[in-house]
Motif scaffolding. Structure first.
Motif, PDB file in Angstrom:
ATOM      1  N   VAL A   1       0.838  -1.202   0.000  1.00 33.29           N
ATOM      2  CA  VAL A   1       0.000   0.000   0.000  1.00 33.29           C
ATOM      3  C   VAL A   1       0.874   1.253   0.000  1.00 33.29           C
ATOM      4  CG1 VAL A   1      -1.686   1.340   1.326  1.00 33.29           C
ATOM      5  CG2 VAL A   1      -1.961  -1.140   1.117  1.00 33.29           C
ATOM      6  N   SER A   2       1.902   1.245   0.826  1.00 35.04           N
ATOM      7  CA  SER A   2       2.790   2.410   0.944  1.00 35.04           C
ATOM      8  C   SER A   2       3.582   2.644  -0.336  1.00 35.04           C
ATOM      9  CB  SER A   2       3.740   2.218   2.142  1.00 35.04           C
ATOM     10  OG  SER A   2       3.005   2.046   3.336  1.00 35.04           O
ATOM     11  N   LEU A   3       4.023   1.560  -0.971  1.00 35.46           N
ATOM     12  CA  LEU A   3       4.723   1.676  -2.250  1.00 35.46           C
ATOM     13  C   LEU A   3       3.802   2.261  -3.317  1.00 35.46           C
ATOM     14  CD1 LEU A   3       7.076   1.142  -4.203  1.00 35.46           C
ATOM     15  CD2 LEU A   3       6.353  -1.262  -4.310  1.00 35.46           C
ATOM     16  N   ALA A   4       2.556   1.824  -3.341  1.00 32.47           N
ATOM     17  CA  ALA A   4       1.592   2.370  -4.296  1.00 32.47           C
ATOM     18  C   ALA A   4       1.343   3.856  -4.037  1.00 32.47           C
ATOM     19  CB  ALA A   4       0.284   1.588  -4.218  1.00 32.47           C
ATOM     20  N   MET A   5       1.315   4.260  -2.764  1.00 30.46           N
ATOM     21  CA  MET A   5       1.164   5.683  -2.429  1.00 30.46           C
ATOM     22  C   MET A   5       2.332   6.493  -2.979  1.00 30.46           C
ATOM     23  SD  MET A   5      -1.590   6.758  -0.867  1.00 30.46           S
ATOM     24  CE  MET A   5      -0.961   8.327  -0.311  1.00 30.46           C
TER      25      MET A   5
ATOM     26  N   ALA B   1       8.092  -6.864   3.232  1.00 28.93           N
ATOM     27  CA  ALA B   1       7.109  -6.663   2.166  1.00 28.93           C
ATOM     28  C   ALA B   1       7.722  -7.010   0.815  1.00 28.93           C
ATOM     29  CB  ALA B   1       6.625  -5.213   2.166  1.00 28.93           C
ATOM     30  N   ASN B   2       6.860  -7.466  -0.083  1.00 32.99           N
ATOM     31  CA  ASN B   2       7.279  -7.876  -1.422  1.00 32.99           C
ATOM     32  C   ASN B   2       6.437  -7.108  -2.440  1.00 32.99           C
ATOM     33  OD1 ASN B   2       7.977  -9.299  -3.786  1.00 32.99           O
ATOM     34  ND2 ASN B   2       8.103 -11.250  -2.700  1.00 32.99           N
ATOM     35  N   PRO B   3       7.037  -6.457  -3.425  1.00 35.36           N
ATOM     36  CA  PRO B   3       6.217  -5.732  -4.407  1.00 35.36           C
ATOM     37  C   PRO B   3       5.267  -6.644  -5.178  1.00 35.36           C
ATOM     38  CG  PRO B   3       8.507  -5.863  -5.147  1.00 35.36           C
ATOM     39  CD  PRO B   3       8.478  -6.328  -3.721  1.00 35.36           C
TER      40      PRO B   3
ATOM     41  N   PHE C   1       3.589  -4.521  -7.978  1.00 34.97           N
ATOM     42  CA  PHE C   1       4.121  -3.161  -7.928  1.00 34.97           C
ATOM     43  C   PHE C   1       5.615  -3.112  -8.253  1.00 34.97           C
ATOM     44  CE2 PHE C   1       0.547  -2.415  -4.699  1.00 34.97           C
ATOM     45  CZ  PHE C   1      -0.314  -1.971  -5.678  1.00 34.97           C
ATOM     46  N   ARG C   2       6.062  -4.068  -9.060  1.00 35.67           N
ATOM     47  CA  ARG C   2       7.476  -4.060  -9.434  1.00 35.67           C
ATOM     48  C   ARG C   2       7.822  -2.814 -10.251  1.00 35.67           C
ATOM     49  NH1 ARG C   2       8.210  -9.939 -11.936  1.00 35.67           N
ATOM     50  NH2 ARG C   2       5.963  -9.660 -12.371  1.00 35.67           N
ATOM     51  N   ASP C   3       6.952  -2.406 -11.146  1.00 33.06           N
ATOM     52  CA  ASP C   3       7.208  -1.190 -11.922  1.00 33.06           C
ATOM     53  C   ASP C   3       7.228   0.032 -11.018  1.00 33.06           C
ATOM     54  OD1 ASP C   3       7.513  -2.461 -14.313  1.00 33.06           O
ATOM     55  OD2 ASP C   3       5.466  -2.100 -15.022  1.00 33.06           O
ATOM     56  N   ALA C   4       6.365   0.032  -9.997  1.00 28.40           N
ATOM     57  CA  ALA C   4       6.346   1.147  -9.044  1.00 28.40           C
ATOM     58  C   ALA C   4       7.686   1.245  -8.313  1.00 28.40           C
ATOM     59  CB  ALA C   4       5.203   0.978  -8.045  1.00 28.40           C
ATOM     60  N   LEU C   5       8.212   0.100  -7.868  1.00 24.07           N
ATOM     61  CA  LEU C   5       9.499   0.108  -7.179  1.00 24.07           C
ATOM     62  C   LEU C   5      10.615   0.564  -8.115  1.00 24.07           C
ATOM     63  CD1 LEU C   5      11.090  -0.512  -4.601  1.00 24.07           C
ATOM     64  CD2 LEU C   5      11.325  -2.871  -5.390  1.00 24.07           C
TER      65      LEU C   5
ATOM     66  N   GLN D   1      15.686  -1.705  -8.503  1.00 23.80           N
ATOM     67  CA  GLN D   1      15.959  -0.400  -7.905  1.00 23.80           C
ATOM     68  C   GLN D   1      17.354  -0.422  -7.265  1.00 23.80           C
ATOM     69  OE1 GLN D   1      16.197   2.844  -7.439  1.00 23.80           O
ATOM     70  NE2 GLN D   1      13.945   2.946  -7.468  1.00 23.80           N
ATOM     71  N   PRO D   2      18.392  -0.105  -8.049  1.00 18.87           N
ATOM     72  CA  PRO D   2      19.770  -0.192  -7.540  1.00 18.87           C
ATOM     73  C   PRO D   2      20.040   0.727  -6.345  1.00 18.87           C
ATOM     74  CG  PRO D   2      19.749  -0.020  -9.944  1.00 18.87           C
ATOM     75  CD  PRO D   2      18.350   0.243  -9.480  1.00 18.87           C
ATOM     76  N   LYS D   3      19.283   1.806  -6.207  1.00 20.24           N
ATOM     77  CA  LYS D   3      19.503   2.742  -5.093  1.00 20.24           C
ATOM     78  C   LYS D   3      18.829   2.301  -3.799  1.00 20.24           C
ATOM     79  CE  LYS D   3      19.952   6.797  -8.098  1.00 20.24           C
ATOM     80  NZ  LYS D   3      19.374   8.125  -8.454  1.00 20.24           N
TER      81      LYS D   3
END
Length: 253
Positions: free
Chosen positions: A84-88, A104-106, A186-190, A220-222
């Motif tokens: 949920v937080s990643l989507a936000m 959590a896992n995307p 939400f892999r694209d979101a990450l 997401q390398p960072k």
């Protein structure tokens, strides 16, 4: 949606996982509320939040959270709450200053190109058991969360007590939450999120495998990744002080 705000300092939003409610954060809250204004979210149909059909549709859920919570907050989400937080962070970037995904896992369920997740057959068996016996399924889920912890009985006791403090989650909310876990990806979101992100994993988590590390690093390398040794799916209950230190190191970077 019920949101309780406690403490003083920078805004920190805490979003719980499937079947639980905001009181689950109690061990960690005592430490974090000394330095942060903590906003404790009860997801729809959980804790003190009412349930309405469609409350877990992503656009509706995010819009309600965006309306109720401050701008430029730090978001800490556990398990489903991490998604949920990643989507936000993706859809409302002005709301999320930093993002912490805790156990959590995307993408929660395995796909052909995402093996670092729960096998679909295990997930489907669990979902079927919810329809047959909600109370027994919730207790089984508590056992899964405690598995791998250095003090599993302590985790089982605390999670059981927290669950008993409120009415059981609404059956439709539980089912909707499982559908989110099954379908959200939400892999694209990450991959594209712009704020700093921390992923905290537990070495012995039986729901979110630590093998996730190599896959999320490619997205997401960072990403800052911290793995807590000797702990299961609820590290903030087993080791709240250690968890606080890991969280605050990231926040103050």
């Amino acid at each position: 949606m019920h949101i309780n705000s406690i403490g003083q300092g920078s805004d920190l939003v805490l979003v719980h996982g499937w079947s639980m409610h905001s009181s689950v954060w109690s061990p960690l809250l005592e430490l974090l509320s000394e330095h942060f204004r903590c906003h404790l979210v009860d997801l729809p149909g959980h804790g003190q939040s009412d349930w309405h059909e469609g409350d877990f549709e992503l656009s509706i859920l995010l819009a309600k959270l965006a309306e109720a919570l401050p701008e430029k907050a730090i978001w800490l989400g556990w398990s489903l709450g991490g998604q949920v937080s990643l989507a936000m962070a993706k859809h409302y970037p002005d709301k999320v200053k930093k993002l912490i995904m805790l156990a959590a896992n995307p993408c929660f369920v395995q796909t052909d190109d995402w093996p670092c997740a729960m096998p679909p057959e295990v997930f489907e068996t669990f979902s079927a058991s919810l329809a047959e016996d909600q109370q027994q399924t919730l207790q089984r889920f508590i056992m899964l969360q405690a598995k791998g912890a250095n003090q599993p009985r302590q985790v089982i006791k605390q999670l059981s007590e927290q669950l008993a403090q409120q009415h059981e989650p609404h059956p439709q909310a539980l089912q909707a939450g499982l559908e989110c876990l099954a379908n959200w990806d939400f892999r694209d979101a990450l991959k594209t999120v712009e704020c700093p992100v921390q992923l905290i994993l537990a070495e012995n988590d039986h729901l979110i495998p630590v093998s996730l590390v190599e896959y999320v690093q490619k997205l997401q390398p960072k990403l800052r990744i911290d793995v807590m040794t000797g702990l299961g799916h609820a590290p903030f209950i087993s080791q709240p002080q250690q968890c606080q230190l890991v969280i605050e190191q990231f926040i103050h970077e």
